[in-house]
Write an enzyme that holds these catalytic residues in place. Structure first.
Site, PDB file in Angstrom:
ATOM      1  N   HIS A  73       0.753  -1.114  -0.132  1.00 40.59           N
ATOM      2  CA  HIS A  73       0.074  -0.178  -0.034  1.00 40.59           C
ATOM      3  C   HIS A  73       0.839   1.248   0.396  1.00 40.59           C
ATOM      4  O   HIS A  73       0.436   2.201  -0.821  1.00 40.59           O
ATOM      5  CB  HIS A  73      -1.062  -0.108   1.170  1.00 40.59           C
ATOM      6  CG  HIS A  73      -1.940  -1.282   1.159  1.00 40.59           C
ATOM      7  ND1 HIS A  73      -2.658  -1.753   2.287  1.00 40.59           N
ATOM      8  CD2 HIS A  73      -2.163  -2.258   0.302  1.00 40.59           C
ATOM      9  CE1 HIS A  73      -3.068  -2.742   1.969  1.00 40.59           C
ATOM     10  NE2 HIS A  73      -3.045  -3.122   0.752  1.00 40.59           N
ATOM     11  N   HIS A 225      -9.559  -1.587  -4.762  1.00 36.32           N
ATOM     12  CA  HIS A 225      -8.288  -2.061  -3.565  1.00 36.32           C
ATOM     13  C   HIS A 225      -7.589  -3.005  -4.572  1.00 36.32           C
ATOM     14  O   HIS A 225      -6.317  -2.802  -4.141  1.00 36.32           O
ATOM     15  CB  HIS A 225      -8.908  -2.575  -2.406  1.00 36.32           C
ATOM     16  CG  HIS A 225      -7.556  -2.650  -1.627  1.00 36.32           C
ATOM     17  ND1 HIS A 225      -6.976  -1.805  -0.861  1.00 36.32           N
ATOM     18  CD2 HIS A 225      -7.005  -3.782  -1.255  1.00 36.32           C
ATOM     19  CE1 HIS A 225      -5.962  -2.204  -0.298  1.00 36.32           C
ATOM     20  NE2 HIS A 225      -5.783  -3.334  -0.521  1.00 36.32           N
ATOM     21  N   ASP A 229      -3.468  -2.659  -5.128  1.00 42.27           N
ATOM     22  CA  ASP A 229      -2.738  -3.609  -4.820  1.00 42.27           C
ATOM     23  C   ASP A 229      -1.697  -3.749  -6.183  1.00 42.27           C
ATOM     24  O   ASP A 229      -0.251  -4.072  -5.801  1.00 42.27           O
ATOM     25  CB  ASP A 229      -3.502  -4.856  -4.323  1.00 42.27           C
ATOM     26  CG  ASP A 229      -3.806  -4.957  -3.052  1.00 42.27           C
ATOM     27  OD1 ASP A 229      -3.011  -4.043  -2.299  1.00 42.27           O
ATOM     28  OD2 ASP A 229      -4.569  -5.822  -2.532  1.00 42.27           O
ATOM     29  N   HIS A 252      -1.557 -11.032  -5.101  1.00 39.34           N
ATOM     30  CA  HIS A 252       0.017 -10.781  -4.905  1.00 39.34           C
ATOM     31  C   HIS A 252       0.920 -11.715  -5.694  1.00 39.34           C
ATOM     32  O   HIS A 252       1.719 -11.148  -6.233  1.00 39.34           O
ATOM     33  CB  HIS A 252       0.401 -10.673  -3.556  1.00 39.34           C
ATOM     34  CG  HIS A 252      -0.284  -9.402  -2.904  1.00 39.34           C
ATOM     35  ND1 HIS A 252      -0.269  -8.031  -3.305  1.00 39.34           N
ATOM     36  CD2 HIS A 252      -1.073  -9.325  -1.864  1.00 39.34           C
ATOM     37  CE1 HIS A 252      -0.981  -7.322  -2.453  1.00 39.34           C
ATOM     38  NE2 HIS A 252      -1.359  -7.989  -1.678  1.00 39.34           N
TER      39      HIS A 252
HETATM   40  N1  P76 Z   1      -5.326  -8.376   2.059  1.00 38.64           N
HETATM   41  C1  P76 Z   1      -4.901  -8.304   0.461  1.00 38.64           C
HETATM   42  C2  P76 Z   1      -4.354  -7.034   0.416  1.00 38.64           C
HETATM   43  O1  P76 Z   1      -5.039  -5.853   0.754  1.00 38.64           O
HETATM   44  N2  P76 Z   1      -3.269  -7.042   0.139  1.00 38.64           N
HETATM   45  O2  P76 Z   1      -2.518  -5.812  -0.217  1.00 38.64           O
HETATM   46  C3  P76 Z   1      -5.490  -9.689   2.720  1.00 38.64           C
HETATM   47  O3  P76 Z   1      -5.373 -10.604   1.916  1.00 38.64           O
HETATM   48  N3  P76 Z   1      -5.547  -9.643   4.182  1.00 38.64           N
HETATM   49  C4  P76 Z   1      -5.616  -8.415   4.991  1.00 38.64           C
HETATM   50  C5  P76 Z   1      -6.784  -8.358   5.925  1.00 38.64           C
HETATM   51  C6  P76 Z   1      -6.577  -9.679   6.807  1.00 38.64           C
HETATM   52  C7  P76 Z   1      -6.825 -10.853   6.020  1.00 38.64           C
HETATM   53  C8  P76 Z   1      -5.786 -10.895   4.744  1.00 38.64           C
HETATM   54  C9  P76 Z   1      -7.693  -9.507   7.844  1.00 38.64           C
HETATM   55  C10 P76 Z   1      -8.248  -8.386   8.178  1.00 38.64           C
HETATM   56  C11 P76 Z   1      -9.339  -8.317   9.424  1.00 38.64           C
HETATM   57  C12 P76 Z   1      -9.669  -9.667  10.030  1.00 38.64           C
HETATM   58  C13 P76 Z   1      -9.077 -10.841   9.731  1.00 38.64           C
HETATM   59  C14 P76 Z   1      -7.876 -11.003   8.693  1.00 38.64           C
HETATM   60  C15 P76 Z   1     -10.567  -9.417  10.836  1.00 38.64           C
HETATM   61  C16 P76 Z   1     -11.633  -9.146  11.689  1.00 38.64           C
HETATM   62  C17 P76 Z   1     -12.534  -8.863  12.413  1.00 38.64           C
HETATM   63  C18 P76 Z   1     -13.909  -9.214  12.098  1.00 38.64           C
HETATM   64  C19 P76 Z   1     -14.658  -8.973  12.935  1.00 38.64           C
HETATM   65  C20 P76 Z   1     -14.828  -8.381  14.082  1.00 38.64           C
HETATM   66  C21 P76 Z   1     -13.449  -7.979  14.298  1.00 38.64           C
HETATM   67  C22 P76 Z   1     -12.343  -8.339  13.618  1.00 38.64           C
HETATM   68  C23 P76 Z   1      -6.226  -8.643  -0.408  1.00 38.64           C
HETATM   69  C24 P76 Z   1      -7.314  -8.065  -0.141  1.00 38.64           C
HETATM   70  O4  P76 Z   1      -5.745  -8.714  -1.692  1.00 38.64           O
HETATM   71 ZN    ZN Z   2      -3.955  -4.366  -0.374  1.00 40.21          ZN
END
Ligand code: P76
Ligand code: ZN
Length: 269
Positions: A73, A225, A229, A252
Site C-alpha cells: 500500500h 483496492h 494492490d 499478490h
Molecule cells: N489483504 C489483501 C491485500 O489488501 N493485500 O494488499 C489480505 O489478504 N488480508 C488483509 C486483511 C486480513 C486478511 C488478509 C484480515 C483483516 C481483518 C480480519 C482478519 C483478517 C478481521 C477481523 C474482524 C472481524 C470481525 C470483528 C473483528 C475483527 C487482499 C485484499 O488482496
Molecule cells: Zn492491499
C-alpha cells in the site's frame, strides 16, 4: 518524467495488519538515482523483485535475514505520486502500518511534500503483450503510452462479479480499503496472519452484508483496492510503468509472476 523525492522526513505509526505489532516508519528524502529502499536493523533492502520473500496475503521484502512485511500500500502510493528516491526506515515491528487499510493517510501526508529533482527517469514501457496465468486467474500487460488498470473479481457473496478500470484519477482508488471475507478469517488466523485486522482497518464482507459501520466507501471498493494492490506490486520493478493491465482474479502471487516476467524483459533489453 522528472525524478522525485520528498521535501522533509515524514513519520507514520500504527499496527501491522498481519503481525499486529506497533511499528513506526520514517520516510527520508534521498538524492537522485538512489531509488527506493527499506532500512531495518542496519540492513538496506532495495525495492526489487529480487528481494521479494513472500506474496501470500501481502507482499513482503527481505534481505540478509531482515524482513519488511506488507509493503504494497505504501509502494502503491509512492507509485501514484511518482516518488522515485526514498529510504523507509522501519522501527519497532517489521511491518508497514496498515493505517485505515487504504493509501489515504500516506497520500494525504505525502502529496504536499513531493520534491521534483533535476534528472529524468524513464518509465518502464510495456513493448509487447505479456501474459501470466494460474488456474483460472490471469493478468495481461499490453503496450500503451497510458497507465490503465482493469480488475475483475468474482466474489462468492452477494457482491458477485465486479469490474473496475483505473485511468489515472488517484481519488478513485486511494480510499479503497483492504478487505477479507468472513468465511476466510479462520483460515487466515490459523496461518498466523491477520493479527492486527479489525473493522478499523479492513472491510469485512459477510455472505449477505458488510460488517463495517458506514458500509462501503465505493460501491465496488474491493476491486478498486485490488487495482491499488497491483499498482503497488508493479512498483517492485523500481520504476513507474506505462501500459494497459487487465487482471482477472489476480492477487499478490500472480502480480509477482507478472513483475518477474517484466523484469526479465528489462534485463535482456
Ligand atoms: N489483504 C489483501 C491485500 O489488501 N493485500 O494488499 C489480505 O489478504 N488480508 C488483509 C486483511 C486480513 C486478511 C488478509 C484480515 C483483516 C481483518 C480480519 C482478519 C483478517 C478481521 C477481523 C474482524 C472481524 C470481525 C470483528 C473483528 C475483527 C487482499 C485484499 O488482496
Ligand atoms: Zn492491499
Amino acid at each position: 518524467m522528472k525524478q522525485r523525492t520528498i521535501k522533509e522526513a515524514l513519520e507514520f505509526e500504527g499496527v501491522g495488519i498481519h503481525s499486529g505489532e506497533k511499528t513506526k516508519i520514517i520516510l527520508h528524502p534521498e538524492k537522485e538515482d538512489t531509488g527506493i529502499s527499506f532500512y531495518r536493523h542496519g540492513v538496506r533492502i532495495p525495492v526489487s523483485p529480487e528481494n521479494v520473500v513472500n506474496t501470500f496475503h501481502s507482499t513482503d521484502l527481505g534481505k540478509d535475514g531482515v524482513v519488511v512485511k506488507t509493503v504494497e500500500h505504501l509502494l502503491a502510493t509512492l507509485h501514484l505520486l511518482g516518488i522515485s528516491n526514498l529510504t523507509i526506515e522501519v522501527q519497532g515491528g517489521n511491518e508497514i502500518p496498515i493505517m485505515d487499510g487504504s493509501g489515504y493517510f500516506f497520500y494525504r501526508e505525502l502529496k504536499g511534500n513531493v520534491l521534483k529533482q533535476g534528472s529524468d527517469i524513464e518509465p518502464l514501457q510495456i513493448r509487447e503483450e505479456v501474459r501470466v496465468q494460474r488456474g483460472d486467474s490471469h493478468i495481461v500487460a499490453l503496450p500503451c503510452s497510458c497507465f490503465e488498470i482493469t480488475y475483475e473479481g468474482v466474489f462468492e457473496t452477494y457482491l458477485g462479479r465486479q469490474r473496475y478500470t483505473f485511468r489515472g484519477n488517484v481519488r478513485d482508488i486511494i480510499l479503497a480499503r483492504t478487505f477479507c471475507f468472513e468465511h476466510e478469517i479462520e483460515f487466515i488466523k490459523k496461518n498466523g496472519l491477520g493479527k492486527g485486522g479489525s473493522l478499523e482497518n479492513t472491510l469485512v464482507i459477510g455472505r449477505e452484508r458488510i460488517y463495517n459501520e458506514g458500509g462501503l466507501r465505493y460501491q465496488d471498493e474491493p476491486v478498486r483496492h485490488k487495482v491499488f494492490d497491483l499498482i503497488g506490486d508493479l512498483y517492485l520493478l523500481g520504476t513507474s510503468v506505462r501500459g494497459k493491465f487487465v487482471s482477472y482474479k489476480g492477487g499478490h502471487s500472480l502480480n509477482f509472476e507478472l513483475v518477474k516476467a517484466l523484469y526479465e524483459q528489462v534485463l535482456v533489453a
